[in-house]
Motif scaffolding. Sequence first.
Motif: not given
Lengths: 656, 164
Positions: B143-152
């Motif tokens: 359910n996340y959006t693009y780029g969430y993986w770059a933040t804690t």
Amino acid sequence: MSITIPAGGFDVVIVGSGISGSIIAYQLGKAGKQVLILEGGPPVPKSREDYMQTFFTANAKTPESPYPPTMQGTGSASNPLGQPDPATLNTPRYTVLQINAWQNPAQCYFVYPPQTATRADDPEMTFAFGSSYERVAGGTTWHWLGTSLNHLPNDFQLKTKYGQGVDWPGGAQFYQSLLPYYRKATETIGVSSDKQPMVDLYKTFDVQPDGNYGPNYDFPMPGITPSLNDVLYEDKVTSLKIDNIGLFVTPTPQGRNSQPGKRRQCAGNTNCIPICPIQAKYDGTVTLAEALQTGNVQIQYKTVANNIRLSGDQVSGIDYLTYDSQTGPSTGKGTAVGKRYVLAAHAIETPKLLLMSNGNPGYPNGVANRSDQVGRNLMDHVMYLAWGLSKDPIYAFRGPLSTSGIESVRDGAFRTQRAAYRIEIGNEGWNWATNDPYTTLADFVFGQNNTQLNGDSVNQQGQSLRFDPSLPAFSQLYGSKLVATLNNVYIRQLRLGYLIEQLPDPDNRVQLSSQYKDHLGLPRPQVTYRIRENYVRNGFVSAKAASTEIFQALGATEYTQVPATPVLSGTSPSPTTFQYLGDTFTFYGAGHIIGTYRMGDSATTSVLNARQQSWDHSNLYMVGSGVFPTTATANPTLTIAALALQAADNILADLG
Amino acid sequence: MVDYMEYFIRLSVGLTGFTRAAIAPRIDPVDIKTVYLQVFRDKLPNGMADQIICEYYNLNQAEGGQDGNNEAIAGALLSGTYPAEVLALRQLIYLWYMGAWPTVVSDNSPTRGQTFSEVISATSYTQGLVWRVMQSHPMGSSNYTYGYWATTPPPLQDYLENPA
Ligand SMILES: Cc1cc2nc3c(=O)[nH]c(=O)nc-3n(C[C@H](O)[C@H](O)[C@H](O)COP(=O)(O)OP(=O)(O)OC[C@H]3O[C@@H](n4cnc5c(N)ncnc54)[C@H](O)[C@@H]3O)c2cc1C
Ligand code: SF4
């Protein structure tokens, strides 16, 4: 659906609707040519949710798990995973689960000769092939990762430059001729990448910025945001060198949308293999749909090409069998006729089709096989996996499965001695390495130690691997202690994958099984696969040493498991483990099936000329990674796409 | 009359380390707890599931019947002397975490055996607590959006409750 034969007949008949077949179909259809595709598998489902549901309920979430034919049946003692007998299926394919059953043709589609080596360090030892493919409309890119890198100029002149393997036709010039097609291929796939990191990378290989994709080029979309995991490597690996080459991290050009466009923007479902739920990732169905929209391309599904007819030296038709249901009887047969023919059934089924076509006068060894090279030189990027736990959280299992790699070591003087590799940085924790999250969970709930986190294991550097030294070995946790332990493990999991190049070996080959058939009565592939050259084995030694240094530089603890001593005899011999220089290695498949109908400079040593046209039959073309003379160092599909675009131009030129 | 669902929830909270809001949210359209209680009953022989829930109820009653000390009561059951029951409790933990029912093959090898499992349903796969304990989302359903993986990610505590 019914096929309407156009007034002047079909210009081109294509076997296979994966990325390579679909690209040809689209290019020709766009140019007004009449095209028929024979596709062995079922059509693209109306909703990809159908494949998603199969994936969600699959017990083993392997690359093939979402796709038909199903791999999951009722288990029994002799067949614990309930794998279907390939003899009962109309389009069986090789799957990752079959690797462990490689010597059992009742479960494994490929038929392997029995192991004859008696020592695990004998280069004559045979293995199970590590990589799989799909037989559905759209093909194997349904479950590809999306990594879209160019090969390097030296990859095309391995023999001239380093004395290894063979050159591609024309050697380094091949790279030049491919450049405009590489550029077009990034547009076909919709590659997301920033330009500067590519310029920086290619400079280290003496390729000037314009020599990368040509002047004034930029990628269709900006690069995909790197992960927190990537940042850790970026900060730490620059202190290291491998064979005198400095390491640095390069964000990977990827076939997934970094922006909304014709397809959705990647939402980081962390599932590109086996299936992207929202089609943010490119797959062959994208180009297939474009091809069909030209109005000049028709496709016939559940239609398995089984024989190529010749009239003199020209192909005069392709015979096929049809079916309705996977385990039902064949429902019909026919012959597709065109002016030109293209085989795009990937590097196992294409040579199999050529070899099956052995009834034509003058071609007793199969079509296009005067050189006796059809089916030979089967290769993969053989993979070395390494894994560890970082000191601080990097939050694995988030984002695309991989967003960066260490590419700087893909070429160098070392290639006179050992295989090159690229290093893929995984974002998916130990999902590939240990089948996590399942295994860590089971270890701490049931008191097992399959991950080495919960016992008395020690790594090769002598470090104790028990995750929580305050707990006894084989602890069984619950409640808040379970939560804290699992969390601390999962958010620290690191994984590296080395894609080691393999050399062409004529004895690594696909033949026809004389004994085993599929449900249509067609012979199954008999596969012989070895890793004979020290050149390739030295790549494993280097990869192993490099991983240990990288994890040390990261301040991480290495958890790479030393494989058990391989078993060579008995009913279940080790499929992919060998010994070399006193070490035991397990290799994994990269999914890159390469080399079984290679191009070359001479009709006696290759199947195709540099135009990807059969030396023996000028109206027959073949595309896909089977045409590659060597594996080179990039994942193959961008090059497959570039070569298919080039082949389409060649066919158009022929058709006039 | 024992309210089996109520004590199944308390037991599950104690075993998994997740909060009641995660195991049995007040608004619960997915209602995976009902599926799991059924699986728990179906997979175990001779009414063992209800037997375990009754034991939980009795221990809870002996301590005053409050909904609070679930982890201590779960711990008491796990240190019980009847191995089949202890295994069943551990299988229930695995079910909640993975949405799959495990078969445990124990032996004396260095790993002490292996675990295989069978997915209950597509929903149970995506509901697995394992995805929350890693502060992420089910593989294949984000359910996340693009780029969430770059933040804690948000703190673990948020995932132990009900971030949705
Ligand atoms: C797990 C995995 C990950 C991968 N990741 C990457 C990556 O990150 N980057 C990369 O570059 N590559 C990757 N690859 C490789 C990539 O998927 C393949 O290179 C690519 O899909 C090959 O395309 P193709 O069109 O040549 O063949 P395919 O896509 O396999 O298409 C062949 C088609 O032919 C059809 N067919 C087969 N036999 C017959 C017959 N007898 N008659 C009619 N039709 C037939 C099939 O149904 C299929 O549609 C990966 C592969 C795997 C397995
Ligand atoms: S990370 Fe998810 S959304 Fe992005 S490409 Fe992979 S599967 Fe698709």
